[in-house]
Design an enzyme around this catalytic site. Sequence first.
Site, PDB file in Angstrom:
ATOM      1  N   GLU A 195       9.727  59.963  14.102  1.00 14.19           N
ATOM      2  CA  GLU A 195      10.003  59.736  13.474  1.00 14.19           C
ATOM      3  C   GLU A 195      11.393  58.958  13.160  1.00 14.19           C
ATOM      4  O   GLU A 195      11.717  58.000  14.108  1.00 14.19           O
ATOM      5  CB  GLU A 195      10.929  60.199  12.906  1.00 14.19           C
ATOM      6  CG  GLU A 195      12.083  61.389  11.685  1.00 14.19           C
ATOM      7  CD  GLU A 195      12.256  62.809  12.203  1.00 14.19           C
ATOM      8  OE1 GLU A 195      13.208  62.487  10.943  1.00 14.19           O
ATOM      9  OE2 GLU A 195      12.843  63.069  13.231  1.00 14.19           O
ATOM     10  N   GLU A 254      16.780  55.337  15.381  1.00 14.86           N
ATOM     11  CA  GLU A 254      17.823  55.974  15.083  1.00 14.86           C
ATOM     12  C   GLU A 254      18.553  55.084  15.125  1.00 14.86           C
ATOM     13  O   GLU A 254      19.068  54.996  16.540  1.00 14.86           O
ATOM     14  CB  GLU A 254      18.219  57.647  15.546  1.00 14.86           C
ATOM     15  CG  GLU A 254      19.686  58.078  14.776  1.00 14.86           C
ATOM     16  CD  GLU A 254      19.916  57.486  13.206  1.00 14.86           C
ATOM     17  OE1 GLU A 254      19.463  57.997  13.222  1.00 14.86           O
ATOM     18  OE2 GLU A 254      21.054  56.977  12.920  1.00 14.86           O
ATOM     19  N   ASP A 284      17.606  56.707   3.548  1.00  9.48           N
ATOM     20  CA  ASP A 284      18.723  55.765   3.303  1.00  9.48           C
ATOM     21  C   ASP A 284      17.815  55.280   2.068  1.00  9.48           C
ATOM     22  O   ASP A 284      17.394  54.695   1.299  1.00  9.48           O
ATOM     23  CB  ASP A 284      19.075  54.855   3.721  1.00  9.48           C
ATOM     24  CG  ASP A 284      20.016  55.445   5.437  1.00  9.48           C
ATOM     25  OD1 ASP A 284      20.659  57.278   5.053  1.00  9.48           O
ATOM     26  OD2 ASP A 284      20.514  55.003   5.570  1.00  9.48           O
ATOM     27  N   LYS A 333      20.797  49.863  -5.071  1.00  6.06           N
ATOM     28  CA  LYS A 333      20.583  48.667  -5.884  1.00  6.06           C
ATOM     29  C   LYS A 333      19.166  47.559  -5.490  1.00  6.06           C
ATOM     30  O   LYS A 333      18.779  48.046  -4.298  1.00  6.06           O
ATOM     31  CB  LYS A 333      21.721  47.366  -5.272  1.00  6.06           C
ATOM     32  CG  LYS A 333      23.246  47.786  -5.063  1.00  6.06           C
ATOM     33  CD  LYS A 333      24.448  47.567  -4.403  1.00  6.06           C
ATOM     34  CE  LYS A 333      25.497  47.908  -4.877  1.00  6.06           C
ATOM     35  NZ  LYS A 333      26.521  47.397  -3.378  1.00  6.06           N
ATOM     36  N   THR A 345      14.467  70.057   7.688  1.00  2.90           N
ATOM     37  CA  THR A 345      15.060  68.698   9.398  1.00  2.90           C
ATOM     38  C   THR A 345      17.138  69.239   7.824  1.00  2.90           C
ATOM     39  O   THR A 345      17.107  70.113   7.852  1.00  2.90           O
ATOM     40  CB  THR A 345      14.971  67.278   7.740  1.00  2.90           C
ATOM     41  OG1 THR A 345      15.538  67.299   7.053  1.00  2.90           O
ATOM     42  CG2 THR A 345      13.458  67.005   8.033  1.00  2.90           C
ATOM     43  N   TYR A 386      19.250  67.709   6.266  1.00  2.00           N
ATOM     44  CA  TYR A 386      19.240  66.830   5.728  1.00  2.00           C
ATOM     45  C   TYR A 386      18.813  68.229   4.178  1.00  2.00           C
ATOM     46  O   TYR A 386      18.709  68.410   3.597  1.00  2.00           O
ATOM     47  CB  TYR A 386      18.801  65.666   5.010  1.00  2.00           C
ATOM     48  CG  TYR A 386      19.927  65.023   5.141  1.00  2.00           C
ATOM     49  CD1 TYR A 386      20.476  64.710   6.605  1.00  2.00           C
ATOM     50  CD2 TYR A 386      20.923  64.021   4.343  1.00  2.00           C
ATOM     51  CE1 TYR A 386      21.447  63.811   6.608  1.00  2.00           C
ATOM     52  CE2 TYR A 386      21.581  63.327   4.302  1.00  2.00           C
ATOM     53  CZ  TYR A 386      22.413  63.351   6.319  1.00  2.00           C
ATOM     54  OH  TYR A 386      23.564  62.584   5.675  1.00  2.00           O
ATOM     55  N   GLU A 387      17.582  67.908   4.856  1.00  2.00           N
ATOM     56  CA  GLU A 387      16.372  69.255   4.025  1.00  2.00           C
ATOM     57  C   GLU A 387      16.954  71.021   3.800  1.00  2.00           C
ATOM     58  O   GLU A 387      17.285  71.008   2.349  1.00  2.00           O
ATOM     59  CB  GLU A 387      15.116  69.514   4.497  1.00  2.00           C
ATOM     60  CG  GLU A 387      14.454  69.733   3.512  1.00  2.00           C
ATOM     61  CD  GLU A 387      12.512  70.394   4.305  1.00  2.00           C
ATOM     62  OE1 GLU A 387      12.143  69.550   5.226  1.00  2.00           O
ATOM     63  OE2 GLU A 387      12.042  70.072   3.559  1.00  2.00           O
TER      64      GLU A 387
HETATM   65  N1  SAM Z   1      15.949  62.530   9.009  1.00  2.00           N
HETATM   66  C1  SAM Z   1      17.260  62.927   8.605  1.00  2.00           C
HETATM   67  C2  SAM Z   1      17.467  64.099   8.097  1.00  2.00           C
HETATM   68  O1  SAM Z   1      16.294  64.728   7.240  1.00  2.00           O
HETATM   69  O2  SAM Z   1      18.127  65.453   8.425  1.00  2.00           O
HETATM   70  C3  SAM Z   1      18.638  61.850   8.861  1.00  2.00           C
HETATM   71  C4  SAM Z   1      18.496  61.141   6.932  1.00  2.00           C
HETATM   72  S1  SAM Z   1      19.991  60.484   6.956  1.00  2.00           S
HETATM   73  C5  SAM Z   1      20.384  60.505   5.362  1.00  2.00           C
HETATM   74  C6  SAM Z   1      18.976  59.049   6.947  1.00  2.00           C
HETATM   75  C7  SAM Z   1      19.243  58.480   9.369  1.00  2.00           C
HETATM   76  O3  SAM Z   1      18.275  57.330   8.855  1.00  2.00           O
HETATM   77  C8  SAM Z   1      20.503  57.853   9.269  1.00  2.00           C
HETATM   78  O4  SAM Z   1      20.750  58.817  10.041  1.00  2.00           O
HETATM   79  C9  SAM Z   1      20.326  57.162   9.584  1.00  2.00           C
HETATM   80  O5  SAM Z   1      21.805  55.662  10.047  1.00  2.00           O
HETATM   81  C10 SAM Z   1      18.458  56.918   9.362  1.00  2.00           C
HETATM   82  N2  SAM Z   1      18.714  55.440   9.593  1.00  2.00           N
HETATM   83  C11 SAM Z   1      18.499  54.577   7.897  1.00  2.00           C
HETATM   84  N3  SAM Z   1      18.154  53.364   8.206  1.00  2.00           N
HETATM   85  C12 SAM Z   1      17.504  53.364   9.516  1.00  2.00           C
HETATM   86  C13 SAM Z   1      16.198  51.934  10.438  1.00  2.00           C
HETATM   87  N4  SAM Z   1      16.566  51.212   9.250  1.00  2.00           N
HETATM   88  N5  SAM Z   1      16.201  52.258  11.227  1.00  2.00           N
HETATM   89  C14 SAM Z   1      16.943  53.172  11.958  1.00  2.00           C
HETATM   90  N6  SAM Z   1      17.593  54.181  11.398  1.00  2.00           N
HETATM   91  C15 SAM Z   1      17.393  54.141  10.064  1.00  2.00           C
END
Ligand code: SAM
Length: 212
Positions: A43, A68, A117, A121, A192, A194-195
Amino acid sequence: MRLRNVKGARDVMQESEYVFADPDSMAGQWKEIFGNDNPVQIEIGMGKGKFITTLAGLNPGINYVGIEKYSSVLIRAVEKQNELKLPNLKFIRMDAEKITDIFGKGEVDRIYLNFSDPWPKDRHAKRRLTSKEYFARYDVILKQDGEVHFKTDNRDLFDFSLEEVENAGWKLKAYTFDLHHDEKLNEGNIMTEYETRFSEEGKPINKLIAYR
Ligand code: SAM
C-alpha cells in the site's frame, strides 16, 4: 494529511524491527526479508495503517509492505505493529517516487492506493500516485497479472485516474463511483481512516481496479 511533529517518531522507527527508514535499494530481497515465497502486496501512502494492518491480520499467507512518506503518521502503524507483531507486515518510510529501487521486476503482486493526495495543480500531475508516470513505475514492479486497486472520495482525481489508466496503456477491470453501494466491489471492503471519515460525511467513494 495535516502533520504534527510527533516527538520521538524517528527513534521509534529506528528501534522497530518492522520498519525500513529511507532504504537505498531492497530490490530482490523480499523473499529473504519475510523468510518465505508468499505473494507481496503493498500500500503506497498508507498513513496510520489501519487498512494494511487489518489485511495482514486477515491474510497470513500474503506478505504486506506499507509505504509512507512521513514518520509522524507512520509511527501510529509502527506502534500498533510493535504490539501485534504480525510476521507478514513491514513498513518503509520513503517517498514512493523511488519505488523501483525497493521492489525488483515483478516482485509485487498487488498495489493498493487509498485516498492518495490529489495534487490539484496541473503542473503537479506527475506527483499523483495514479499518473502515467507512476503507472510506468508500477509496470516494472508489478507481476504480469498483478492489479492496482485505487480508492478515493475525490471525483476530479478519480476522473483523471480513469483517463491515466488508458494513457498508460493499462486496462480497467472494474470501477464504481459509489463503492459502498456496489454489492460486488464492496464485498470484503476494508475501510481506511480517510474512507471512514469521508463516508460519515456522506461522500461517495470511488474505486477502480487496473491491470495490463
Ligand atoms: N491511505 C490512508 C487512508 O486512506 O486513510 C491515508 C491517506 S492520506 C490522504 C495520503 C497519505 O499518503 C499521506 O499519509 C501521505 O503522507 C502519503 N503519501 C503521499 N504521497 C506519497 C508518496 N509519494 N510516497 C509515500 N507516501 C505518500
